[in-house]
Design a protein around this motif. Structure first.
Motif, PDB file in Angstrom:
ATOM      1  N   VAL A  53      40.682 -90.170  87.590  1.00 31.04           N
ATOM      2  CA  VAL A  53      42.114 -90.076  87.862  1.00 31.04           C
ATOM      3  C   VAL A  53      42.423 -89.020  88.619  1.00 31.04           C
ATOM      4  O   VAL A  53      43.650 -89.057  89.097  1.00 31.04           O
ATOM      5  CB  VAL A  53      42.641 -89.935  86.458  1.00 31.04           C
ATOM      6  N   THR A 168      44.821 -88.651  80.739  1.00 29.70           N
ATOM      7  CA  THR A 168      46.087 -89.133  81.569  1.00 29.70           C
ATOM      8  C   THR A 168      47.442 -88.390  81.211  1.00 29.70           C
ATOM      9  O   THR A 168      48.112 -88.405  82.261  1.00 29.70           O
ATOM     10  CB  THR A 168      46.282 -90.882  81.271  1.00 29.70           C
ATOM     11  N   LEU A 171      48.379 -85.832  83.948  1.00 30.58           N
ATOM     12  CA  LEU A 171      48.849 -86.021  85.005  1.00 30.58           C
ATOM     13  C   LEU A 171      50.293 -85.981  85.236  1.00 30.58           C
ATOM     14  O   LEU A 171      50.981 -85.732  84.175  1.00 30.58           O
ATOM     15  CB  LEU A 171      48.286 -87.680  85.132  1.00 30.58           C
ATOM     16  N   PRO A 177      47.434 -94.087  79.018  1.00 32.16           N
ATOM     17  CA  PRO A 177      46.322 -95.040  79.566  1.00 32.16           C
ATOM     18  C   PRO A 177      46.616 -96.145  79.326  1.00 32.16           C
ATOM     19  O   PRO A 177      47.674 -96.673  78.231  1.00 32.16           O
ATOM     20  CB  PRO A 177      45.278 -94.569  78.814  1.00 32.16           C
ATOM     21  N   LEU A 290      38.819 -97.472  87.823  1.00 36.60           N
ATOM     22  CA  LEU A 290      39.929 -96.352  88.153  1.00 36.60           C
ATOM     23  C   LEU A 290      39.943 -95.821  89.500  1.00 36.60           C
ATOM     24  O   LEU A 290      40.964 -95.416  90.086  1.00 36.60           O
ATOM     25  CB  LEU A 290      39.764 -95.060  87.015  1.00 36.60           C
ATOM     26  N   ARG A 291      38.857 -95.616  90.006  1.00 42.21           N
ATOM     27  CA  ARG A 291      39.036 -95.170  91.495  1.00 42.21           C
ATOM     28  C   ARG A 291      39.621 -96.277  92.574  1.00 42.21           C
ATOM     29  O   ARG A 291      39.726 -95.962  93.537  1.00 42.21           O
ATOM     30  CB  ARG A 291      37.653 -94.650  91.972  1.00 42.21           C
TER      31      ARG A 291
END
Length: 292
Positions: A53, A168, A171, A177, A290-291
């Protein structure tokens, strides 16, 4: 004239060697009592999520450190709480039951790791820290009480389900999430619970541990572990938006084949190691998703 330094007597040298050996043995015993394999697996899972993330280095370090401290506290708490039952069952593979480390040492280590976990968790933010501390509290509740009840699966589902939220929520904007990620993590954690207890079900029943897997028995618990593992992989493969990748379909097929193997061979360490292997493959898929 330089002064002569007296060499230690043979008996003193032997005593020093014995002391050093005892210290090393105690350190190894303390490490083994932390359940290092599951602790490392969960910590690596958190590290992979954090990297996927895009957390900055300070935040990532605090997040991974908090998970590591929490896992160590849970492992030490587990072995300390189980000492009487391990002695009664003759589990000489447990460091405390074998006398490799003192109970007081493990108690202090669990408390110190838990204390360290609090500021490290809150360093990620109030919401993220609260999510992780609830997960750690659930694991302690399992060790101290819930493992002997039909709700033994619940702390695993809650703790693993909250792990992505811990990552998450740290962030910017503190996003939760996606539901598929929470579901996949919760199912995987619950599968690990059912698989992990399979080798010890008979000893657990003899010492009063009557969690849900013990009540179901080895064969049915292996089937539940297999179904949960398949469900976890399915959530991670099908849940994200967009087409399913070839790797995703292959992983789902491998998970189904492994599930059949677990159901057919419920004894021994195979089911737990199989679930851990699937967890690693799931994490690899998750990082790519996720990437992307």
């Amino acid at each position: 004239m330089p002064s002569r330094i007296a060499e230690p007597r043979p008996d003193a040298t032997a005593a020093l060697a014995t002391y050093g050996s005892g210290r090393r043995s105690a350190a190894l015993g303390l490490l083994a009592a932390s359940h290092p394999l599951p602790a490392a697996a969960v910590t690596l899972f958190a590290a992979a999520l954090t990297a996927a993330v895009g957390r900055g280095l300070p935040g990532a370090a605090a997040t991974v450190g908090a998970v590591a401290a929490g896992q160590l506290s849970v492992g030490w708490c587990n072995d300390r709480a189980d000492l009487r039952r391990d002695l009664a069952a003759g589990r000489r593979n447990k460091p405390l039951a074998a006398g490799a480390v003192r109970p007081r040492t493990v108690t202090c280590a669990a408390g110190l790791a838990l204390l360290l976990c609090v500021p490290l968790s809150l360093a990620a933010g109030l919401a993220a820290g609260a999510a992780h501390l609830v997960a750690v509290a659930a694991a302690w509740a399992y060790n101290l009480r819930l493992k002997r009840t039909a709700a033994s699966w619940l702390p695993y589902a809650l703790a693993f389900g909250l792990l992505p939220a811990f990552v998450t929520l740290g962030l910017p904007g503190a996003p939760w999430p996606p539901p598929w990620l929470t579901a996949g993590a919760a199912l995987l954690g619950t599968a690990a619970h059912f698989a992990n207890v399979l080798p010890d079900i008979e000893d657990d029943l003899a010492t009063g541990v009557t969690g849900l897997p013990q009540r179901l028995g080895a064969r049915r618990s292996a089937s539940v572990a297999a179904l949960l593992a398949v469900g976890s992989t399915a959530a991670l493969v099908v849940g994200p938006p967009g087409p399913v990748t070839a790797y995703g379909w292959a992983l789902l097929a491998i998970t189904a084949a492994t599930a059949v193997l677990v159901v057919r061979s419920p004894a021994g360490p195979l089911p737990f190691l199989a679930v851990m292997g699937l967890a690693g493959a799931d994490v690899a898929l998750l990082v790519v998703q996720l990437r992307g």
